[in-house]
Design a protein around this motif. Structure first.
Motif, PDB file in Angstrom:
ATOM      1  N   VAL B 119       0.813  -1.212   0.000  1.00  0.00           N
ATOM      2  CA  VAL B 119       0.000   0.000   0.000  1.00  0.00           C
ATOM      3  C   VAL B 119       0.846   1.261   0.000  1.00  0.00           C
ATOM      4  CG1 VAL B 119      -2.092  -0.924   0.972  1.00  0.00           C
ATOM      5  CG2 VAL B 119      -0.263  -0.251   2.485  1.00  0.00           C
ATOM      6  N   LEU B 122      -0.129   4.975   1.149  1.00  0.00           N
ATOM      7  CA  LEU B 122      -1.384   4.927   1.915  1.00  0.00           C
ATOM      8  C   LEU B 122      -1.112   4.605   3.377  1.00  0.00           C
ATOM      9  CD1 LEU B 122      -4.207   3.102  -0.040  1.00  0.00           C
ATOM     10  CD2 LEU B 122      -4.313   5.299   1.088  1.00  0.00           C
ATOM     11  N   PHE B 123      -0.115   3.752   3.608  1.00  0.00           N
ATOM     12  CA  PHE B 123       0.291   3.420   4.977  1.00  0.00           C
ATOM     13  C   PHE B 123       0.716   4.686   5.713  1.00  0.00           C
ATOM     14  CE2 PHE B 123       3.894   2.635   7.787  1.00  0.00           C
ATOM     15  CZ  PHE B 123       3.348   1.742   8.681  1.00  0.00           C
ATOM     16  N   LEU B 125      -0.143   7.789   5.039  1.00  0.00           N
ATOM     17  CA  LEU B 125      -1.293   8.650   5.300  1.00  0.00           C
ATOM     18  C   LEU B 125      -2.109   8.109   6.467  1.00  0.00           C
ATOM     19  CD1 LEU B 125      -2.524   9.571   1.726  1.00  0.00           C
ATOM     20  CD2 LEU B 125      -1.189  10.940   3.295  1.00  0.00           C
ATOM     21  N   ALA B 126      -2.236   6.773   6.532  1.00  0.00           N
ATOM     22  CA  ALA B 126      -3.012   6.158   7.607  1.00  0.00           C
ATOM     23  C   ALA B 126      -2.384   6.452   8.960  1.00  0.00           C
ATOM     24  CB  ALA B 126      -3.105   4.653   7.379  1.00  0.00           C
ATOM     25  N   SER B 129      -2.595  10.037  10.084  1.00  0.00           N
ATOM     26  CA  SER B 129      -3.915  10.419  10.590  1.00  0.00           C
ATOM     27  C   SER B 129      -4.104   9.983  12.042  1.00  0.00           C
ATOM     28  CB  SER B 129      -5.018   9.834   9.709  1.00  0.00           C
ATOM     29  OG  SER B 129      -5.092   8.446   9.881  1.00  0.00           O
ATOM     30  N   LEU B 130      -3.269   9.060  12.541  1.00  0.00           N
ATOM     31  CA  LEU B 130      -3.361   8.662  13.944  1.00  0.00           C
ATOM     32  C   LEU B 130      -2.648   9.643  14.864  1.00  0.00           C
ATOM     33  CD1 LEU B 130      -2.704   4.829  13.819  1.00  0.00           C
ATOM     34  CD2 LEU B 130      -4.864   6.000  14.105  1.00  0.00           C
ATOM     35  N   ILE B 159      -7.008  17.871  11.013  1.00  0.00           N
ATOM     36  CA  ILE B 159      -8.026  17.318  10.110  1.00  0.00           C
ATOM     37  C   ILE B 159      -8.095  18.154   8.843  1.00  0.00           C
ATOM     38  CG2 ILE B 159     -10.480  16.838   9.831  1.00  0.00           C
ATOM     39  CD1 ILE B 159     -10.587  16.428  12.858  1.00  0.00           C
ATOM     40  N   GLU B 162      -4.920  17.621   6.633  1.00  0.00           N
ATOM     41  CA  GLU B 162      -4.731  16.254   6.147  1.00  0.00           C
ATOM     42  C   GLU B 162      -5.370  16.070   4.769  1.00  0.00           C
ATOM     43  OE1 GLU B 162      -6.250  12.956   8.619  1.00  0.00           O
ATOM     44  OE2 GLU B 162      -4.543  13.552   9.841  1.00  0.00           O
ATOM     45  N   ILE B 179       1.991   3.313  -6.319  1.00  0.00           N
ATOM     46  CA  ILE B 179       1.583   3.668  -4.960  1.00  0.00           C
ATOM     47  C   ILE B 179       2.695   3.379  -3.962  1.00  0.00           C
ATOM     48  CG2 ILE B 179       0.463   1.484  -4.299  1.00  0.00           C
ATOM     49  CD1 ILE B 179      -1.856   3.326  -3.271  1.00  0.00           C
TER      50      ILE B 179
END
Lengths: 179, 362
Positions: B119, B122-123, B125-126, B129-130, B159, B162, B179
């Motif tokens: 990913v 995406l990892f 970004l994930a 977001s934490l 938020i 992001e 990606i």
């Protein structure tokens, strides 16, 4: 024990423990923070299963977006006081809910023992996914070809939901302003 | 089934990376303090060791031995947990960033990143977001007005920015059509054009200048650095979300901030400045050494890692540079910039990028 097993038990114990905290603690903020950890553990389990995209989306959508909004609302409302007070409920209600939980638990035990715990592999077993260039590529490809129409309809549905909730919130505000 | 070899190598890489990140923090603190002093015509910490470079060690020792005071009115569990919750994402995010191109040893590929995930970005970004939870949890668990204000400011700011950051990354994904991060860096190694014997590579900021500006601005907002340090805003809300934290708990928040900066710089370099692609002159030097075989490969890895670290170092310095140059925004300005300028611009950029790709420009 293989590394997968170690991490599985770690995340599984975390998921169950924090789910219990989410349900049992009265403080809404504590519950919400625990729920974040539950989602995170789920993401860990998905990652162990090799579904990296699902794991990443689980964190982005649930842990990253939805729970942030939820906690934001809890913090803004400062809803520290417990809203659901178990002490005031009638004993029959408590007995009924306990019985309901027990029935559900028994059903799950039965289902896991007798049902097909390991379902048949679908159209895309792991080898095929690897051949086609990984799950991220495959899911994106399918989403923009075969499942484009359902995908777009879902987004329209979500948009309708947003418009609806904004309308409801606005109407209440106007009413309150007039009164 | 994962092989043992893979597990041990991954563990080793993770340990080296975490060690590296933790080493960068005191060094960066020193650079920040001396750099700010230099810009403001002061001296800064210059007593301990040559040029005061041991100041970081002294600070760390002081923070470790300070009393770990927990105020009476806080939520004990989450107060204790929040520094780690804020530190964890900042340490994990670097896992997917490659330091050098993979090397082939006896038929096994050794990648110079902890996890080459399917990913990829995406990892990142994930996990980014934490990062907001550490701040939110800290501010809420402190149970004081200033901390709460800081936490609310921080979460709304994170938020808001992001979204634009994600969209800037989306336009980069469209250009690279990959990606994962290693192919992105490989893509940036291609030649854009050649003038008078000088080859200009396809680095991301040349292909997508608007995305670069959006991403760069958003990293400052995401790392709570000036001009976006409203969650701390010491002249308004004292220290914001980490007001009630002392000793090592406060140090953990500092550690989180600086490792977040490192990750932001690493991502900026990887997405927009060619990642581990060699700097001008370095490839000439590498070829003029006249090496071959495995020796060449290892020297190449060393060169690429050096190039990567030089670029990251530049962006780390930019964080200091901007912090001591620009004043803090007002909160409404932050929100206006995020929602009325950055987000529409990022959306427009994605749209224009799609048109350009359809037109065959990229």
């Amino acid at each position: 024990m293989s590394p997968e097993a170690i991490f599985f038990y770690l995340f599984a114990v975390m998921a169950v423990a924090f789910s219990l905290v989410t349900v049992l603690k009265r403080n809404p903020a504590v519950g919400a923070f625990s729920l974040v950890l539950v989602f995170f553990s789920f993401a860990g389990i998905y990652a162990i299963l090799g579904a990296h995209l699902v794991a990443a989306l689980q964190v982005v959508v649930y842990a990253g977006a939805i729970m942030v909004l939820l906690i934001f609302v809890i913090m803004l409302l400062n809803a520290d006081s417990p809203s659901l007070d178990m002490d005031r409920t009638h004993w029959t209600l408590r007995a009924l809910s306990l019985a309901g939980c027990a029935t559900l638990f028994a059903f799950f035990v039965w289902a896991f023992q007798n049902g097909s715990l390991f379902p048949q592999p679908g159209q895309f077993p792991p080898q095929r996914v690897a051949e086609l260039g990984g799950s991220t590529k495959l899911i994106s490809y399918l989403m923009f070809t075969e499942y484009l129409y359902p995908f777009e309809v879902t987004s329209a549905l979500i948009l309708a939901g947003i418009v609806g909730s904004v309308t409801l919130a606005k109407r209440q505000k106007v009413k309150r302003g007039k009164a | 089934m994962i092989s043992d070899w893979y597990v041990w190598i991954s563990l080793l890489k993770a340990l080296i990376l975490i060690g590296l990140i933790l080493q960068v923090v005191p060094g960066m603190l020193f650079i920040e303090r001396r750099g700010s002093a230099w810009m403001q015509n002061r001296l800064g910490p210059n007593r301990l060791g040559p040029f005061g470079i041991f100041q970081g060690i002294a600070d760390a020792v002081k923070l470790i031995f300070k009393e770990d005071f927990i105020p009476e009115h806080v939520h004990k569990l989450f107060f204790g947990l929040s520094p780690f919750v804020s530190m964890l994402p900042s340490l994990i995010t670097f896992a997917v960033i490659p330091f050098a191109a993979p090397i082939l040893i006896n038929g096994e590929t050794l990648t110079f990143q902890v996890a080459d995930l399917d990913v990829g970005i995406l990892f990142t970004l994930a996990i980014v977001s934490l990062g907001v939870y550490g701040v939110m949890m800290g501010g809420w668990a402190s149970n004081s007005k200033y901390a709460m204000l800081g936490a609310l400011r921080s979460s709304s700011q994170l938020i808001s920015y992001e979204l634009s950051m994600g969209l800037a990354v989306v336009s980069m994904l469209m250009v690279y059509s990959h990606i994962t991060l290693t192919p992105m860096v490989e893509f940036q190694g291609q030649a854009l054009f050649t003038i008078a014997g000088i080859t200009v590579p396809k680095w991301g900021f040349l292909l997508q200048p608007v995305a670069f500006i959006i991403f760069f601005t958003c990293t400052y907002a995401e790392t709570n650095r000036l001009p976006f340090d409203l969650p701390e805003g010491e002249s308004e809300i004292i220290a914001g979300y980490h007001l009630e934290f002392g000793s090592m708990k406060f140090a953990s928040y500092m550690l989180a901030e600086y490792s977040n900066m490192l990750t932001a710089a690493g991502l900026t370099v990887t997405l927009f400045f060619g990642g581990y692609q060699l700097l001008p002159g370095m490839s000439w030097l590498l070829h003029s050494l006249g090496l071959s075989g495995m020796t060449y490969e290892w020297v190449r890895v060393a060169f690429q890692a050096t190039a990567f670290l030089i670029k990251v170092g530049f962006f780390m310095w930019t964080f200091v540079w901007i912090r001591w140059t620009l004043p803090r925004f007002r909160f409404d300005q932050v929100m206006d910039l995020g929602w009325k300028i950055m987000l529409p611009l990022a959306l427009l950029n994605v749209f224009v990028t799609a048109l350009l790709i359809a037109g065959g420009v990229y």
